[in-house]
Design a protein around this motif. Sequence first.
Motif, PDB file in Angstrom:
ATOM      1  N   LEU A  54     -25.809   0.409 -43.124  1.00  0.00           N
ATOM      2  CA  LEU A  54     -25.728  -0.249 -44.425  1.00  0.00           C
ATOM      3  C   LEU A  54     -25.700  -1.762 -44.264  1.00  0.00           C
ATOM      4  CD1 LEU A  54     -25.473  -0.009 -47.488  1.00  0.00           C
ATOM      5  CD2 LEU A  54     -22.989   0.163 -47.166  1.00  0.00           C
ATOM      6  N   ASP A  55     -24.914  -2.258 -43.323  1.00  0.00           N
ATOM      7  CA  ASP A  55     -24.836  -3.695 -43.087  1.00  0.00           C
ATOM      8  C   ASP A  55     -26.208  -4.250 -42.688  1.00  0.00           C
ATOM      9  OD1 ASP A  55     -23.324  -6.220 -42.662  1.00  0.00           O
ATOM     10  OD2 ASP A  55     -23.910  -5.875 -40.566  1.00  0.00           O
ATOM     11  N   HIS A  56     -26.891  -3.554 -41.816  1.00  0.00           N
ATOM     12  CA  HIS A  56     -28.227  -3.995 -41.377  1.00  0.00           C
ATOM     13  C   HIS A  56     -29.189  -4.106 -42.557  1.00  0.00           C
ATOM     14  CE1 HIS A  56     -32.034  -4.107 -39.195  1.00  0.00           C
ATOM     15  NE2 HIS A  56     -32.422  -3.093 -39.955  1.00  0.00           N
ATOM     16  N   HIS A  57     -29.233  -3.072 -43.381  1.00  0.00           N
ATOM     17  CA  HIS A  57     -30.187  -3.073 -44.492  1.00  0.00           C
ATOM     18  C   HIS A  57     -29.783  -4.046 -45.598  1.00  0.00           C
ATOM     19  CE1 HIS A  57     -32.947  -0.202 -42.874  1.00  0.00           C
ATOM     20  NE2 HIS A  57     -31.907   0.498 -42.459  1.00  0.00           N
ATOM     21  N   ASN A  58     -28.484  -4.229 -45.809  1.00  0.00           N
ATOM     22  CA  ASN A  58     -28.037  -5.228 -46.781  1.00  0.00           C
ATOM     23  C   ASN A  58     -28.441  -6.629 -46.333  1.00  0.00           C
ATOM     24  OD1 ASN A  58     -26.962  -3.424 -48.600  1.00  0.00           O
ATOM     25  ND2 ASN A  58     -24.863  -3.673 -47.883  1.00  0.00           N
ATOM     26  N   ARG A  59     -28.298  -6.907 -45.039  1.00  0.00           N
ATOM     27  CA  ARG A  59     -28.684  -8.230 -44.539  1.00  0.00           C
ATOM     28  C   ARG A  59     -30.194  -8.437 -44.615  1.00  0.00           C
ATOM     29  NH1 ARG A  59     -27.104  -8.496 -39.140  1.00  0.00           N
ATOM     30  NH2 ARG A  59     -25.764  -6.708 -39.229  1.00  0.00           N
ATOM     31  N   ARG A  60     -30.962  -7.404 -44.367  1.00  0.00           N
ATOM     32  CA  ARG A  60     -32.429  -7.499 -44.432  1.00  0.00           C
ATOM     33  C   ARG A  60     -32.923  -7.753 -45.837  1.00  0.00           C
ATOM     34  NH1 ARG A  60     -35.455  -2.656 -42.264  1.00  0.00           N
ATOM     35  NH2 ARG A  60     -37.159  -3.894 -43.021  1.00  0.00           N
ATOM     36  N   THR A  86     -29.085  -7.951 -50.067  1.00  0.00           N
ATOM     37  CA  THR A  86     -28.232  -7.233 -51.003  1.00  0.00           C
ATOM     38  C   THR A  86     -26.788  -7.465 -50.612  1.00  0.00           C
ATOM     39  OG1 THR A  86     -29.902  -5.522 -51.206  1.00  0.00           O
ATOM     40  CG2 THR A  86     -27.694  -4.950 -51.964  1.00  0.00           C
ATOM     41  N   PRO A  87     -25.940  -7.838 -51.565  1.00  0.00           N
ATOM     42  CA  PRO A  87     -24.520  -7.979 -51.217  1.00  0.00           C
ATOM     43  C   PRO A  87     -23.942  -6.625 -50.845  1.00  0.00           C
ATOM     44  CG  PRO A  87     -24.845  -8.224 -53.574  1.00  0.00           C
ATOM     45  CD  PRO A  87     -26.213  -8.100 -52.958  1.00  0.00           C
ATOM     46  N   GLU A  88     -22.863  -6.661 -50.102  1.00  0.00           N
ATOM     47  CA  GLU A  88     -22.222  -5.425 -49.693  1.00  0.00           C
ATOM     48  C   GLU A  88     -21.836  -4.631 -50.922  1.00  0.00           C
ATOM     49  OE1 GLU A  88     -18.171  -3.893 -47.582  1.00  0.00           O
ATOM     50  OE2 GLU A  88     -19.011  -5.785 -46.920  1.00  0.00           O
ATOM     51  N   GLU A  89     -22.228  -3.383 -50.949  1.00  0.00           N
ATOM     52  CA  GLU A  89     -21.862  -2.484 -52.032  1.00  0.00           C
ATOM     53  C   GLU A  89     -20.470  -1.939 -51.778  1.00  0.00           C
ATOM     54  OE1 GLU A  89     -23.553  -1.528 -54.899  1.00  0.00           O
ATOM     55  OE2 GLU A  89     -24.870  -3.167 -54.371  1.00  0.00           O
TER      56      GLU A  89
END
Length: 159
Positions: free
Chosen positions: A144-150, A153-156
């Motif tokens: 999730l962290d990887h895809h949010n950074r890509r 997107t803020p952390e859900e």
Amino acid sequence: METAAEKTPARWESLPSWLLAQTAHHAQRLVADGFSSVGARGYHYRLLATLEEFGPASQAALGRRSGIHLSDMVAAINELADRKLVERAPDPSDRRRNVISLTAAGGRHLRRLEKQLAECQDDLLAPLSPEERQRLTELLARLLDHHNRRTGTPEEPRR
């Protein structure tokens, strides 16, 4: 007995994306059913937990922190306010907006929801050992962290 028409194609069953989607479906159902059994919804938990962690906030700030769209925020806050779980008060610095606060009853209700949520997590992860549960959580958080950074997107919020 499962017929050929009911069987999932083997090539799907080896795809992490398919496995994640199917597991997410079960997780959402378990959590929704668990919260429903105590007269609540996921939005209620997210709002109460956000208020407890960050303190009183405007509806807009609550929406950003909890990941709840503003169009859903008013209804969710109304439901909680009607049950005396949150209080609305005019913001002293800007009387056009409200500040939402957690009540003592809201804190007690949050404890009940957290207990229910823990039971849902246990049900979802039943076949895994405590070590496997921890490792799965770490791996999912990393994904999730990887895809949010890509995507920026803020952390859900996590359930």
